[in-house]
Design a protein around this motif. Sequence first.
Motif, PDB file in Angstrom:
ATOM      1  N   TYR A 138       0.707  -1.631  -0.358  1.00 29.58           N
ATOM      2  CA  TYR A 138      -0.196   0.021  -0.015  1.00 29.58           C
ATOM      3  C   TYR A 138       0.795   1.178  -0.481  1.00 29.58           C
ATOM      4  N   LEU A 139       0.956   1.741  -1.136  1.00 30.79           N
ATOM      5  CA  LEU A 139       1.823   2.805  -1.538  1.00 30.79           C
ATOM      6  C   LEU A 139       1.124   4.330  -1.397  1.00 30.79           C
ATOM      7  N   THR A 140       2.213   5.253  -0.040  1.00 26.28           N
ATOM      8  CA  THR A 140       1.680   6.502   0.207  1.00 26.28           C
ATOM      9  C   THR A 140       2.921   7.186  -0.374  1.00 26.28           C
ATOM     10  N   SER A 141       3.291   8.059  -1.201  1.00 21.15           N
ATOM     11  CA  SER A 141       4.981   8.708  -1.427  1.00 21.15           C
ATOM     12  C   SER A 141       4.675   9.911  -0.839  1.00 21.15           C
ATOM     13  N   ASN A 142       3.970  10.278  -1.197  1.00 17.49           N
ATOM     14  CA  ASN A 142       3.813  11.987  -0.779  1.00 17.49           C
ATOM     15  C   ASN A 142       2.772  12.128   0.467  1.00 17.49           C
ATOM     16  N   VAL A 143       2.307  10.831   0.943  1.00 15.08           N
ATOM     17  CA  VAL A 143       1.326  11.516   2.113  1.00 15.08           C
ATOM     18  C   VAL A 143       1.568  10.910   3.766  1.00 15.08           C
ATOM     19  N   ASN A 144       1.698  11.382   4.047  1.00 11.40           N
ATOM     20  CA  ASN A 144       2.380  10.595   5.712  1.00 11.40           C
ATOM     21  C   ASN A 144       0.584  11.362   6.726  1.00 11.40           C
ATOM     22  N   ILE A 145       1.133  10.532   7.949  1.00 11.57           N
ATOM     23  CA  ILE A 145      -0.029  10.328   9.101  1.00 11.57           C
ATOM     24  C   ILE A 145       0.670  11.027  10.324  1.00 11.57           C
ATOM     25  N   THR A 146       0.012  11.195  10.852  1.00 15.99           N
ATOM     26  CA  THR A 146       1.250  12.368  12.306  1.00 15.99           C
ATOM     27  C   THR A 146       0.424  11.234  13.265  1.00 15.99           C
ATOM     28  N   ILE A 147       1.162  10.354  14.260  1.00 15.32           N
ATOM     29  CA  ILE A 147       0.746   9.697  15.093  1.00 15.32           C
ATOM     30  C   ILE A 147       1.440   9.655  16.319  1.00 15.32           C
ATOM     31  N   PHE A 148       0.175   9.272  17.644  1.00 19.18           N
ATOM     32  CA  PHE A 148       0.631   9.494  18.625  1.00 19.18           C
ATOM     33  C   PHE A 148       1.177   8.495  19.806  1.00 19.18           C
ATOM     34  N   ASP A 149       2.118   8.495  20.596  1.00 14.34           N
ATOM     35  CA  ASP A 149       2.447   7.589  21.344  1.00 14.34           C
ATOM     36  C   ASP A 149       1.748   7.388  22.739  1.00 14.34           C
ATOM     37  N   SER A 150       2.193   6.754  23.205  1.00 12.58           N
ATOM     38  CA  SER A 150       1.031   6.505  25.410  1.00 12.58           C
ATOM     39  C   SER A 150       2.204   7.562  25.799  1.00 12.58           C
ATOM     40  N   ASP A 151       2.408   8.844  25.708  1.00  9.22           N
ATOM     41  CA  ASP A 151       2.870  10.205  26.597  1.00  9.22           C
ATOM     42  C   ASP A 151       2.568  11.297  25.342  1.00  9.22           C
ATOM     43  N   GLY A 152       1.738  10.958  24.275  1.00  8.58           N
ATOM     44  CA  GLY A 152       1.584  11.633  23.484  1.00  8.58           C
ATOM     45  C   GLY A 152       2.132  12.278  22.488  1.00  8.58           C
ATOM     46  N   LYS A 153       3.150  12.097  22.607  1.00  9.20           N
ATOM     47  CA  LYS A 153       4.978  12.294  21.540  1.00  9.20           C
ATOM     48  C   LYS A 153       4.337  12.008  20.744  1.00  9.20           C
ATOM     49  N   SER A 154       4.220  12.527  19.234  1.00  6.38           N
ATOM     50  CA  SER A 154       3.480  12.836  17.333  1.00  6.38           C
ATOM     51  C   SER A 154       4.656  12.198  16.620  1.00  6.38           C
TER      52      SER A 154
END
Length: 572
Positions: A138-154
């Motif tokens: 599943y290819l997304t060469s120019n698309v990112n998503i911001t994810i967050f860890d359990s400490d809220g760090k992005s």
Amino acid sequence: MHEYPRVPLRPPHRPLIWGDLNVIHTTDTHGWLLGHQKLSWAEPYYSGDLGDFSSFVTHMKQIAIEKDVDLLLIDSGDVHDGTGLSDGSHGGVDAHDSNKFIERLPYDLMTVGNHELYVYADTYDMYTSFIPHLTGRYLTSNVNITIFDSDGKSESVPVGNRYAKFTTRKGRRITSLGVIFNFTQNAANTTVQTVQDMVKEQWFVEAIAEEPDAFVLIGHMPVSYDSWPTVINAVRAVHPLAPILIFGGHTHIRDCQQYDGRSMGIESGRYMETIGAKSGADLDAAKGNHDNITFTRRYLDQNRVTYEYHTHTSRNSFDTNNGRFITYGLQELAARYDLSYLYGTAPQDYTLSQNPYPSNGSLLSLFLDHAVPYALAINNTRDSIPNIIIINSWALRFDLMKGSFTKNDQLTIMQYKDTFLYIPDVPSSIANQVLPALDNPTAMKQKRDEIDHTRDSVWLEIDDRPGREATSDKWTFGYVTKDSCPDAGHADDTLHTALPYYTAPYYISSNPPNVTADTLIDIVFLNNLGKEIIPILNKLQKNKNYTMDDVLSYSPTLTSDILGLYAQAKWN
């Protein structure tokens, strides 16, 4: 046994051409996984469902083995926002349930569409629940998503993989990218990089450094009038002779472009109406020389007659166990979502483009002249005040067919939950000039030049499809395509008579009220039009400086409910 098609259909008029590397292509399916179930023409030609398609792919894969050639299955994005199957989950995440059936198909490559990016929850669900099943494809060469860890760090990470390198069953080395057009309406915590900046990235340079046997580039991006040349030129600067196969999407048309003698791009329609079939007929013969490569493409009508013809099967031998499982599972999902809930029975077809606007057969006329005024008048204290109502014609997504009008039909035609706003106390003489100002040639040229793809661009579709009256029996109606590749008028798999086709203005309004020029009336409009109407009002008059503070809520009724309310009242 599957019940469709319920009427006789024309079969394809010739076998497919197989080459060294062959591809079956889908795009912009938008949740139409149970196919088109109405009997108005040309809907039966698109009556196959995802289970039928799965069986077709299984048989085609076996034929490829028997012919000792490669066959890939590719999708170019936009799997939801279109029917109740993908959008009718009562507060759930769009496409979460319907995607489980897409997972059961052996896709070799998929990419993201703009409809996967409007709502962060939808993108995140794709990232966590769907994309892992594609195991790096599943290819997304120019698309990112911001994810967050359990400490809220992005952290900003690719939604899928930037690129993929793999070897086919026949040992061909493939390098693939997955690109979306320069989309700007994506949700917060998602990022779309421009195609022009993407090709400058170090990862891109490294990804294309080694020459494969073929570049297979997929993307939610039109093959005409967009940024594919930017990607092709970047590849050609390093590999001037490498075969390039491109699979685009987004504009909902059957289209093809040959960028040079050793590349070709196709776009395979919309809404599970079209299956694209493409081959590179002589890739092996093209090695070590400058010869042009012979590519072929075919646009298949998505139905069981098509599938059985090309797989040399019959009604009794076509279905596979996985195909049946998918069909029955989708039918159960439709029942769970109560998609057959009946609002009323439509007396005739109301179409977006097969009837002129305005006319008795125009869905835009029905919606704006009858359904909207009825629905907005419910429990509305301003109902007695004259008004003019303005909408974008592209807010409606599909035709309304004669017969049962169900919850699924309502979601299919108008799934967006938009609201109506208004500006009060505007002199009728001024209010009546707003629509012409919105639709004036200069404004429309700017709109075309923007093509910011808000939700979906329809311009290329309008320009592409034939606009002549059909003269044959209705059962012959269907796609008649003339694309921009060699043998341009002969790429349709099934021969048809073109459906009548009429264009409509980008903005439309209800009929102006029959009042004097100085009568104060309401301008009522969809919630996304306020920023366009305010400057027009200020240009048309100088007595008042309008701002967004003058824009008020007209009704709590959502656009997605209007046709259901009207049908319950008028079609029972």
